[in-house]
Design an enzyme around this catalytic site. Sequence first.
Site, PDB file in Angstrom:
ATOM      1  N   HIS A  29     -94.775 -26.555  34.261  1.00 34.59           N
ATOM      2  CA  HIS A  29     -95.490 -27.819  34.413  1.00 34.59           C
ATOM      3  C   HIS A  29     -95.492 -28.552  33.070  1.00 34.59           C
ATOM      4  O   HIS A  29     -95.885 -27.999  32.047  1.00 34.59           O
ATOM      5  CB  HIS A  29     -96.946 -27.564  34.823  1.00 34.59           C
ATOM      6  CG  HIS A  29     -97.120 -27.079  36.229  1.00 34.59           C
ATOM      7  ND1 HIS A  29     -96.086 -26.946  37.123  1.00 34.59           N
ATOM      8  CD2 HIS A  29     -98.255 -26.712  36.919  1.00 34.59           C
ATOM      9  CE1 HIS A  29     -96.566 -26.507  38.284  1.00 34.59           C
ATOM     10  NE2 HIS A  29     -97.865 -26.355  38.183  1.00 34.59           N
ATOM     11  N   GLY A  59     -97.107 -13.294  49.194  1.00 34.24           N
ATOM     12  CA  GLY A  59     -97.048 -14.700  48.775  1.00 34.24           C
ATOM     13  C   GLY A  59     -96.330 -14.859  47.452  1.00 34.24           C
ATOM     14  O   GLY A  59     -95.918 -13.876  46.829  1.00 34.24           O
ATOM     15  N   ARG A  71     -95.510 -34.039  41.727  1.00 34.69           N
ATOM     16  CA  ARG A  71     -94.575 -32.943  41.955  1.00 34.69           C
ATOM     17  C   ARG A  71     -93.173 -33.451  41.633  1.00 34.69           C
ATOM     18  O   ARG A  71     -92.786 -34.525  42.082  1.00 34.69           O
ATOM     19  CB  ARG A  71     -94.629 -32.514  43.430  1.00 34.69           C
ATOM     20  CG  ARG A  71     -93.827 -31.266  43.741  1.00 34.69           C
ATOM     21  CD  ARG A  71     -94.475 -30.006  43.246  1.00 34.69           C
ATOM     22  NE  ARG A  71     -95.726 -29.726  43.947  1.00 34.69           N
ATOM     23  CZ  ARG A  71     -96.624 -28.845  43.511  1.00 34.69           C
ATOM     24  NH1 ARG A  71     -96.418 -28.153  42.399  1.00 34.69           N
ATOM     25  NH2 ARG A  71     -97.744 -28.647  44.170  1.00 34.69           N
ATOM     26  N   VAL A  98     -97.422 -16.002  44.444  1.00 34.10           N
ATOM     27  CA  VAL A  98     -98.150 -15.443  43.299  1.00 34.10           C
ATOM     28  C   VAL A  98     -98.164 -13.923  43.405  1.00 34.10           C
ATOM     29  O   VAL A  98     -97.973 -13.205  42.419  1.00 34.10           O
ATOM     30  CB  VAL A  98     -99.580 -16.010  43.214  1.00 34.10           C
ATOM     31  CG1 VAL A  98    -100.385 -15.267  42.142  1.00 34.10           C
ATOM     32  CG2 VAL A  98     -99.555 -17.500  42.924  1.00 34.10           C
ATOM     33  N   CYS A 130    -102.899 -23.695  37.625  1.00 33.57           N
ATOM     34  CA  CYS A 130    -101.678 -23.784  36.828  1.00 33.57           C
ATOM     35  C   CYS A 130    -101.520 -25.116  36.110  1.00 33.57           C
ATOM     36  O   CYS A 130    -100.813 -25.201  35.116  1.00 33.57           O
ATOM     37  CB  CYS A 130    -100.457 -23.495  37.698  1.00 33.57           C
ATOM     38  SG  CYS A 130    -100.295 -24.580  39.120  1.00 33.57           S
ATOM     39  N   SER A 165     -98.341  -8.419  58.444  1.00 29.56           N
ATOM     40  CA  SER A 165     -97.533  -7.567  57.571  1.00 29.56           C
ATOM     41  C   SER A 165     -98.051  -6.128  57.519  1.00 29.56           C
ATOM     42  O   SER A 165     -97.320  -5.209  57.124  1.00 29.56           O
ATOM     43  CB  SER A 165     -97.523  -8.124  56.138  1.00 29.56           C
ATOM     44  OG  SER A 165     -96.980  -9.414  56.115  1.00 29.56           O
TER      45      SER A 165
END
Lengths: 355, 355, 355, 355
Positions: free
Chosen positions: D246, D21, D239, D23, D153, D48
């Site tokens: 951010h 992913g 967004r 992160v 975040c 995977s």
Amino acid sequence: MMGADFHFRDKVQVGILGATGSVGQKLVQMLARHPWFMINALAASERSVGKKYKDCVHWLMPTLLPQELAEMEVSACQPGLPCRVVFSGLDSSVAGEIETQFAEAGYIVISNSRNHRMDPDVPLLIPEVNLSHLELIQFQQFPKGKIITNPNCSVIGLAMALKPLFDRFGLEAVHAVTMQAISGAGYPGVASLDIQDNIIPFIQSEEEKVETELLKILGKFQDGKIDPCSFKISAQCNRVPVSDGHTACVSVKLKSKATEQDLIEAWDAFSGAPEIVKLPTAPEKPLYYFHENYYPQPKLHRLIDKGMAVSIGRLRKCPLFDFKFTLLSHNTVRGAAGGAILNAEILLRQGQIFW
Amino acid sequence: MMGADFHFRDKVQVGILGATGSVGQKLVQMLARHPWFMINALAASERSVGKKYKDCVHWLMPTLLPQELAEMEVSACQPGLPCRVVFSGLDSSVAGEIETQFAEAGYIVISNSRNHRMDPDVPLLIPEVNLSHLELIQFQQFPKGKIITNPNCSVIGLAMALKPLFDRFGLEAVHAVTMQAISGAGYPGVASLDIQDNIIPFIQSEEEKVETELLKILGKFQDGKIDPCSFKISAQCNRVPVSDGHTACVSVKLKSKATEQDLIEAWDAFSGAPEIVKLPTAPEKPLYYFHENYYPQPKLHRLIDKGMAVSIGRLRKCPLFDFKFTLLSHNTVRGAAGGAILNAEILLRQGQIFW
Amino acid sequence: MMGADFHFRDKVQVGILGATGSVGQKLVQMLARHPWFMINALAASERSVGKKYKDCVHWLMPTLLPQELAEMEVSACQPGLPCRVVFSGLDSSVAGEIETQFAEAGYIVISNSRNHRMDPDVPLLIPEVNLSHLELIQFQQFPKGKIITNPNCSVIGLAMALKPLFDRFGLEAVHAVTMQAISGAGYPGVASLDIQDNIIPFIQSEEEKVETELLKILGKFQDGKIDPCSFKISAQCNRVPVSDGHTACVSVKLKSKATEQDLIEAWDAFSGAPEIVKLPTAPEKPLYYFHENYYPQPKLHRLIDKGMAVSIGRLRKCPLFDFKFTLLSHNTVRGAAGGAILNAEILLRQGQIFW
Amino acid sequence: MMGADFHFRDKVQVGILGATGSVGQKLVQMLARHPWFMINALAASERSVGKKYKDCVHWLMPTLLPQELAEMEVSACQPGLPCRVVFSGLDSSVAGEIETQFAEAGYIVISNSRNHRMDPDVPLLIPEVNLSHLELIQFQQFPKGKIITNPNCSVIGLAMALKPLFDRFGLEAVHAVTMQAISGAGYPGVASLDIQDNIIPFIQSEEEKVETELLKILGKFQDGKIDPCSFKISAQCNRVPVSDGHTACVSVKLKSKATEQDLIEAWDAFSGAPEIVKLPTAPEKPLYYFHENYYPQPKLHRLIDKGMAVSIGRLRKCPLFDFKFTLLSHNTVRGAAGGAILNAEILLRQGQIFW
């Protein structure tokens, strides 16, 4: 020539001409912590002279401006700067004359501007590609100074990717369509209203630069001059909404037969001379070939190897030429400030800065 | 054939297959107020069937979804829809079979999918370019139904810009590098992390489509089939961060001599047959040549003439081919939904929808 | 006042001051096919005077410049223009004086500039919101001319969305954070290097405009002047990489109790006076409330109702104020050129242009 | 506790859960050359498992995937991984249970997922802000393992910028409007058609996270638990088309009087405990206040101090609250992978990884 354990007692003092412009800023950023060079002068146009650098630069780099440079007073772009080497990021409207003045005054001028690139006695230098062209500076008429240039940002990737093909297989024709980043236009450069969600299919003089500089770069140094090569080139240059990194779709016709594997081997084997590889700004590997068919991409690959390598991918047969492929290079690093710094490093390494 | 004062008593009822997809949505938007057609069925995949359209579509169009369509119940993509014509914006993974089923059940299938484009008896139709190919449908084996397709969004601009050159001067070779908009990949399509500030130098199967569809489109209808033309094509397709509008840098080698002025005249003179020009969705002028050297641009020109015209600019001599130029076409209008609707209009105008 | 079957024998001749700027271009685009107005003069700064409009404008609109306007010779921004009404898209550095000169010379000045907005006898007009303010022009001291202004592009959406809340529930406090499009900065305006993949958390004087203009707009006309209202406002203005459409996140504290349903009803019921609704540029509905929680969005909603409506969504309780919500308005249409044209339409409709 | 001359004989072996992913990739990138940790396991979902990492990851990082990790075989997300510490970048749909399993099996779980953040015995840790919360892990019921989390975040920047204000002046109310980068949504995350030239005024559950996590983070550890603080918070999350970083527009009401200078001094003086400052991933300075009114900007400041610092600017009085300002933090570095790694570093530094 010095050995591998090459070290300098003191850093070489350098100045930056056009220090507030976008190439100038990149030079400041890259030289701020350079192991061999120390910025001792920042020079810009009249309206900045006498001000602190931080008060006249619109700093665009994604790192903080170092304190000591922020406070440095900006000088005029005239000889008298306290340094031996000047890096020029000057606008071409003034670069020609100012660079000549500095060379005449005894400075080593490492220029990123286009003005002197095609002068017969000025090397258009990419150390990994045409180091022999450096011999040209012996023929320059300045009492002590020298001018060395690096190619236009749209040419550098082509020159590096084509060099091993040219050497091994010969080139008959090159067709290139570029998709160039906005940082290539300087600051303020391209208005956001012009390029956001858009493509501009024209960049002033850019196609001409590709079609002429490439022939000089790949030309042969002999009898004190460069004999340009003679293959045909057609370039189409576009501005695209990408921050950094010029992409090019290239088709080539070779002189001798070759397979795709032959080309990839040529790229993989390509390297600068041993003394180049160890330069602080030199890439570990000048060319990276990617086998993934959706690579190279500016966002992912422009910064590999410090932004000094050229990325290549998508090699395949072309129904019209022999092969086609895509390449990518960082326009403000390899194609401008980094290229200039590498040129200064090889000069210093060869002992030529101390003439 | 009907006269210029052509009017219909009632609108023709149409259905849209793949109505929730991005091409489907564009079809809905463009047909919502169409003077000749009335949307009577919205069909999509199983998970949408039975729901209100507004509850299963992620509406991406910059206009409000009309109330009556918002409330319409979505049907399955199976014959039985209350209409005579179906527009297909189906994904190619399912389009082939479903479109055949509809044709066999007697529907006129106006498809934007790639599956049947290269079928020998299926017209790959651009009314201004190859109207005669429509004769092919007489040879289709369905009892009553028909399938008509329009070209891939990356091909349409090329086909239209090259047609007058092909007719007047002949084509020997075409080299095209495309810079294609994100809307061409459907929804969700390209992830923002992949394309923001980036270029992807690869689009699955796209280069092959350019290299094959173009030859069929410009081919000659005779003896009940299309004789494809035979010039050589090389395409390199890139995805760029542009919302709508595919740009292409094109180089051409012609069979006979021509000047730049000759080409511009050929483009300016190009027009569809008289019955095409008056169709509701037809552009007033199929090709616009711009003399400004920084045109065409997607942001400025994709929507001219309802998004149905192709813009051309930057014609100049090419050191490798004869000429090079840049073209632009709107990929979801002229290159998809609008192209399909124009095909349906010419069919209706020719009386073929009432067979 | 004229009846609903209102028609003019001849179009009113108008001029555009600052015709080459970005607001000027939008005025040209929107007035080019206006049913009541005809562009008879294009005026700009000295360097454009005497040239054809097409030769001095960097045309940024996504429609072709109409031929007759392309060829029109540009005039100086001085009284003497062959028209009765002038629309001003002048830069604020020169707008104040020039607009006054035109008003003194007897012209009706419809201004989009900030200079006269806060003049006590100049209406800061939004027809649906404060039509009564138009009475102010009776108190202007020009022999024949008049000046009418429309609000800043960041204020228009707030004023329209807050008006029905103000009338029904009273306002105590308004907190607004804006995310403003690049077109709001004019041309060349924001450099692409500054805004691509970026946010600039500051727009010169913008927060002050929001905090002052809003109080005048919602103020009460009485005794020949505007009594500004007195609720508290705090604004934070940001530039974002969006082409058109200003978004604002708004929090409000009301004077009287209300439910979310009450607010939505107030917005849904909001409409201009009957004579406004029928104006050519008026939206069918000034405010659209969206119940989908991911709406409004600039890309989807900036152009609804010809770009003249304001979109609202995400109404919910606020832990600090009473409610919070998001709004969107088209900055160059409703917030500039379209707002100005609507102001001229209501003047004409009320017979005031023929004073 | 170890001394300043702290060194490890061997690197600590770590695993990454959710390694494919976005992160997870950032963790791989940042840990690939970490001085204290060595990646010994890459774990991902079933599809995977058993493949080479390079064959199942869509690598999005702007650096080349290190060879040894590219070739590493991907494991299942089950205890049994050859390491002592696992970093979790798992999707919240599965993270809760898997992380518990690992903690029960004796692993130190350093999680970036939201699932355990609000568990009473799990620290929601920002070392510079609430190091004392680490005491909570003594109360966890796992035989040997532990779970430590870092904040969302969108919360991290707020928490760090507010901490010194909270300590010195007390907080009564916080109003925050965020403009969040696309990388915060993972991969494929936000479709380019949804966010290019657009703003989405909604992020699922994000406002709730801001309004709850912040109170725990700034809460007080006593009697074996966190006593959350109680000021009021209102968040509005958007967004925007920015790749990383951010931005938040913040308004605050303080408990005690303070001047702008007081706040800036509080920010300038803020620092983590001495043992934190020397951690490999810790910023030299956690907070940077910029006096230029157009700063901070994501493109320029997200990466300062390795992406681990928070940038603040535009402090000014607020007509509704006491003060307003703008802040910026790197969402995938400080707000995700970097925050997690810093948490692991302080654990290791305190000797807790060897319990």
